[in-house]
Design a protein around this motif. Structure first.
Motif, PDB file in Angstrom:
ATOM      1  N   UNK A  21       0.799  -1.223   0.000  1.00 32.47           N
ATOM      2  CA  UNK A  21       0.000   0.000   0.000  1.00 32.47           C
ATOM      3  C   UNK A  21       0.832   1.274   0.000  1.00 32.47           C
ATOM      4  N   UNK A  22       2.070   1.178   0.478  1.00 35.10           N
ATOM      5  CA  UNK A  22       2.887   2.379   0.627  1.00 35.10           C
ATOM      6  C   UNK A  22       3.083   3.065  -0.723  1.00 35.10           C
ATOM      7  N   UNK A  63      15.207   3.095  11.486  1.00 31.79           N
ATOM      8  CA  UNK A  63      14.908   4.490  11.825  1.00 31.79           C
ATOM      9  C   UNK A  63      14.691   4.640  13.328  1.00 31.79           C
ATOM     10  N   UNK A  64      13.961   3.684  13.922  1.00 30.05           N
ATOM     11  CA  UNK A  64      13.622   3.756  15.342  1.00 30.05           C
ATOM     12  C   UNK A  64      13.519   2.329  15.868  1.00 30.05           C
ATOM     13  N   UNK A  65      14.435   1.942  16.720  1.00 28.26           N
ATOM     14  CA  UNK A  65      14.475   0.549  17.187  1.00 28.26           C
ATOM     15  C   UNK A  65      13.315   0.192  18.111  1.00 28.26           C
ATOM     16  N   UNK A  66      12.561   1.174  18.586  1.00 31.73           N
ATOM     17  CA  UNK A  66      11.416   0.895  19.439  1.00 31.73           C
ATOM     18  C   UNK A  66      10.088   0.862  18.669  1.00 31.73           C
ATOM     19  N   UNK A  67      10.111   1.279  17.416  1.00 30.61           N
ATOM     20  CA  UNK A  67       8.871   1.440  16.666  1.00 30.61           C
ATOM     21  C   UNK A  67       8.151   0.120  16.421  1.00 30.61           C
ATOM     22  N   UNK A  89       1.365   5.842  11.149  1.00 34.10           N
ATOM     23  CA  UNK A  89       2.561   6.047  11.965  1.00 34.10           C
ATOM     24  C   UNK A  89       3.813   5.674  11.178  1.00 34.10           C
ATOM     25  N   UNK A  90       3.765   4.564  10.479  1.00 32.68           N
ATOM     26  CA  UNK A  90       4.913   4.132   9.666  1.00 32.68           C
ATOM     27  C   UNK A  90       5.216   5.153   8.575  1.00 32.68           C
ATOM     28  N   UNK A  91       4.189   5.658   7.917  1.00 33.56           N
ATOM     29  CA  UNK A  91       4.410   6.639   6.845  1.00 33.56           C
ATOM     30  C   UNK A  91       5.054   7.908   7.386  1.00 33.56           C
ATOM     31  N   UNK A  92       4.610   8.350   8.561  1.00 33.17           N
ATOM     32  CA  UNK A  92       5.215   9.527   9.175  1.00 33.17           C
ATOM     33  C   UNK A  92       6.664   9.247   9.557  1.00 33.17           C
ATOM     34  N   UNK A  93       6.913   8.092  10.097  1.00 31.25           N
ATOM     35  CA  UNK A  93       8.254   7.697  10.516  1.00 31.25           C
ATOM     36  C   UNK A  93       9.220   7.668   9.328  1.00 31.25           C
ATOM     37  N   UNK A  94       8.793   7.057   8.252  1.00 36.99           N
ATOM     38  CA  UNK A  94       9.645   6.952   7.062  1.00 36.99           C
ATOM     39  C   UNK A  94       9.857   8.318   6.418  1.00 36.99           C
ATOM     40  N   UNK A  95       8.812   9.117   6.406  1.00 37.07           N
ATOM     41  CA  UNK A  95       8.918  10.445   5.803  1.00 37.07           C
ATOM     42  C   UNK A  95       9.890  11.333   6.577  1.00 37.07           C
ATOM     43  N   UNK A  96       9.853  11.244   7.909  1.00 36.02           N
ATOM     44  CA  UNK A  96      10.708  12.082   8.742  1.00 36.02           C
ATOM     45  C   UNK A  96      12.123  11.518   8.890  1.00 36.02           C
TER      46      UNK A  96
END
Length: 254
Positions: A21-22, A63-67, A89-96
């Motif tokens: 979907x991404x 990107x974030x080991x706790x995500x 949340x994943x889309x925001x994480x990858x974008x940032x």
């Protein structure tokens, strides 16, 4: 037109859906039981693909080991939009390209925190509300029916308390159980169970119920406060509230 990616609610299926979907416009992810379609939606049933799922998980962790742990808890919640919440949340994480949980004003993070808090609250409650009954073979059995899928998350707490005791925690609503043999634990789907209680169990239940009745001051009873501390949906598994008749299984005396 909105593309709705339907998962089987497993983490592998969800991460596969994220992979597919991404980057697509009007993409939405939902689990099969939580899907609410609107006119014009296109359903796309996701076939779990471990390789695709691992690629997504690896990207998130880089990107974030706790995500990934946070996403696992979100997917365990009973929120209808939990899959979409995790996807956003994943889309925001990858974008940032950096941890984003501190962005408290973002709707993605607000929705994430609501899911996380709902799961954490239920874990805390069931640490105190779960009741074990002794079976005829010496294994302690605890049926319960949580809103969230938290059985695996409860096991470390009860293993810490009963490290040498064999026990089973059974989510009767999901047909899922975790069992500890005194050394290690395992979990999985389970069908209907037949429980033979130990000779002492009935006596223990009656004593506990009698104790509860003796310390309960009828004139000072506050049902509203009681429901606040102990929601009604938990009462059916508490011997002091149901007279010792545990639902969700066939109970027989040994």
């Amino acid at each position: 037109m909105r593309r709705v990616f339907i998962t089987d609610a497993s983490s592998v299926s969800f991460y596969t859906a994220v992979f597919l979907a991404y980057g697509k416009k009007e993409a939405y992810i939902s689990s099969e039981k939580d899907t609410q379609l609107t006119i014009g939606d296109e359903q796309l049933f996701v076939e779990a693909d471990r390789e695709k799922a691992e690629r997504v998980a690896k990207k998130i962790t880089s990107i974030d080991r706790f995500a990934e742990s946070e996403i696992d808890r979100v997917l365990r919640s009973n929120k209808k939009e939990k899959c979409e919440t995790a996807f956003r949340y994943i889309k925001l994480l990858v974008r940032e390209e950096r941890p984003v949980r501190g962005m408290q004003s973002r709707p993605e993070i607000i929705a994430l925190e609501e899911c996380l808090h709902s799961v954490s609250r239920e874990i805390d409650k069931f640490k105190g509300f779960i009741r074990f009954i002794e079976t005829n073979d010496g294994v302690f059995y605890a049926p319960y029916s949580p809103d969230a899928d938290i059985t695996d998350l409860l096991m470390p707490h009860f293993i810490g308390r009963f490290s040498s005791q064999k026990f089973i925690i059974h989510d009767v609503g999901r047909g899922y159980a975790a069992a500890y043999d005194g050394k290690s634990w395992t979990s999985g789907d389970i069908g209907p169970v037949e429980i033979e209680l130990s000779d002492d169990e009935g006596l223990f239940e009656r004593l506990w119920t009698k104790y509860y009745d003796s310390v309960n001051i009828e004139e000072r009873e506050n049902i509203k406060q009681m429901k606040g501390f102990m929601p009604v949906r938990y009462w059916k598994f508490l011997p002091e509230k149901n007279g010792g008749d545990f639902p969700g299984h066939d109970t027989r005396r040994g």
